[in-house]
Motif scaffolding. Sequence first.
Motif, short mmCIF file in Angstrom:
data_model
loop_
_atom_site.label_atom_id
_atom_site.label_comp_id
_atom_site.label_asym_id
_atom_site.label_seq_id
_atom_site.Cartn_x
_atom_site.Cartn_y
_atom_site.Cartn_z
N LEU A 70 0.86 -1.17 0.00
CA LEU A 70 0.00 0.00 0.00
C LEU A 70 0.90 1.22 0.00
O LEU A 70 1.78 1.36 0.86
N ALA A 71 0.69 2.12 -0.96
CA ALA A 71 1.50 3.33 -1.09
C ALA A 71 0.65 4.54 -0.75
O ALA A 71 -0.45 4.71 -1.29
N LEU A 72 1.16 5.41 0.12
CA LEU A 72 0.45 6.62 0.54
C LEU A 72 1.25 7.86 0.17
O LEU A 72 2.47 7.86 0.24
N ASP A 73 0.54 8.90 -0.21
CA ASP A 73 1.15 10.20 -0.42
C ASP A 73 0.07 11.25 -0.21
O ASP A 73 -1.13 10.97 -0.36
N TYR A 74 0.49 12.47 0.14
CA TYR A 74 -0.47 13.54 0.41
C TYR A 74 -0.92 14.26 -0.85
O TYR A 74 -1.98 14.86 -0.89
N ASP A 75 -0.11 14.18 -1.90
CA ASP A 75 -0.34 14.95 -3.12
C ASP A 75 -1.23 14.17 -4.09
O ASP A 75 -0.88 13.05 -4.49
N VAL A 76 -2.38 14.73 -4.49
CA VAL A 76 -3.32 14.03 -5.34
C VAL A 76 -2.74 13.68 -6.71
O VAL A 76 -2.86 12.53 -7.16
N PRO A 77 -2.11 14.62 -7.46
CA PRO A 77 -1.52 14.24 -8.74
C PRO A 77 -0.50 13.10 -8.61
O PRO A 77 -0.38 12.26 -9.51
N THR A 78 0.21 13.06 -7.48
CA THR A 78 1.16 11.98 -7.25
C THR A 78 0.46 10.64 -7.12
O THR A 78 0.85 9.65 -7.75
N THR A 79 -0.57 10.56 -6.30
CA THR A 79 -1.28 9.29 -6.12
C THR A 79 -1.93 8.84 -7.42
O THR A 79 -1.96 7.64 -7.73
N GLU A 80 -2.44 9.78 -8.19
CA GLU A 80 -3.04 9.43 -9.49
C GLU A 80 -1.99 8.87 -10.44
O GLU A 80 -2.24 7.90 -11.17
N HIS A 81 -0.81 9.48 -10.44
CA HIS A 81 0.29 8.99 -11.28
C HIS A 81 0.69 7.57 -10.87
O HIS A 81 0.87 6.69 -11.72
N VAL A 82 0.86 7.35 -9.56
CA VAL A 82 1.28 6.03 -9.07
C VAL A 82 0.25 4.96 -9.45
O VAL A 82 0.61 3.86 -9.88
N ALA A 83 -1.03 5.29 -9.30
CA ALA A 83 -2.07 4.32 -9.65
C ALA A 83 -2.02 3.95 -11.13
O ALA A 83 -2.25 2.79 -11.49
N ARG A 84 -1.71 4.93 -11.99
CA ARG A 84 -1.62 4.65 -13.43
C ARG A 84 -0.38 3.85 -13.77
O ARG A 84 -0.43 2.91 -14.55
#
Length: 257
Positions: A70-84
């Motif tokens: 499970l990967a967590l980050d506070y920045d929304v564009p970052t989490t969207e990038h990781v998911a892609r």
Amino acid sequence: MTTPATRAEALHLTGERTVPGIAEENYWYRRHEAAYQKLLPLCEGKTVLEAGCGEGYGAGLIATVAERVLALDYDVPTTEHVARRYPGIGVARANLVFLPLRDASVDVVANFQVIEHLWDQGAFLAECRRVLSPGGRLIVTTPNRLTFTPDSDTPLNPFHTRELAPSELDELLRDAGFEVETLHGLHHGEGVAKLDAKYGGSIIDAQLDVVMGQLPGQATWPAELLADVEGIKAADFAIHGEELDASLDLVAVAVRR
């Protein structure tokens, strides 16, 4: 494992976050990758939380050996990038002092080059201890204050809130209820040491001379320097317990008591 990102696919450069697949970033990427590779055996077959995943390449590496990541980050564009870019990894947005997990629900918490960014390091470590199962491990890497910002308690890096010397990291972990299993340092190995000698004593300073005062990704690099930086590998760094105060990064493994 994913293939290296093209510049168009890569998460945008901020001047602080490390991005793989970009020649100008390769020194920092390989320096961080070396720590991940060294510590991967601790994640084998485990449920792992990466607290502060950044671009996601580290979570991707961990996922090659872990049971679940499970990967967590506070920045929304970052989490969207990781998911892609890293399918199969669970990704969520979270404040690291309020981890969205049950007590004792993970085997390993990985925190690579993140704790120096946090305003409340003690609260974060308390949360790490809460979500770790008894005997679970916390892995922390962070710049060594003694070499990253020498002669100052105030970080020169505007993205950092508090950098730590080896003794300070050791004390912080113990005060949070962890047993420090190992505290090592990352150093330039033979390959990077040769570049230090080639560039007047410091390949880091040679890079900073190019990028300081420029917007991220906009500096014009000398071709030879860029080729040398692009050629650096994770194996060109060394991690060990000797000369800890002279290390570039601190690499700690702590056990939840």
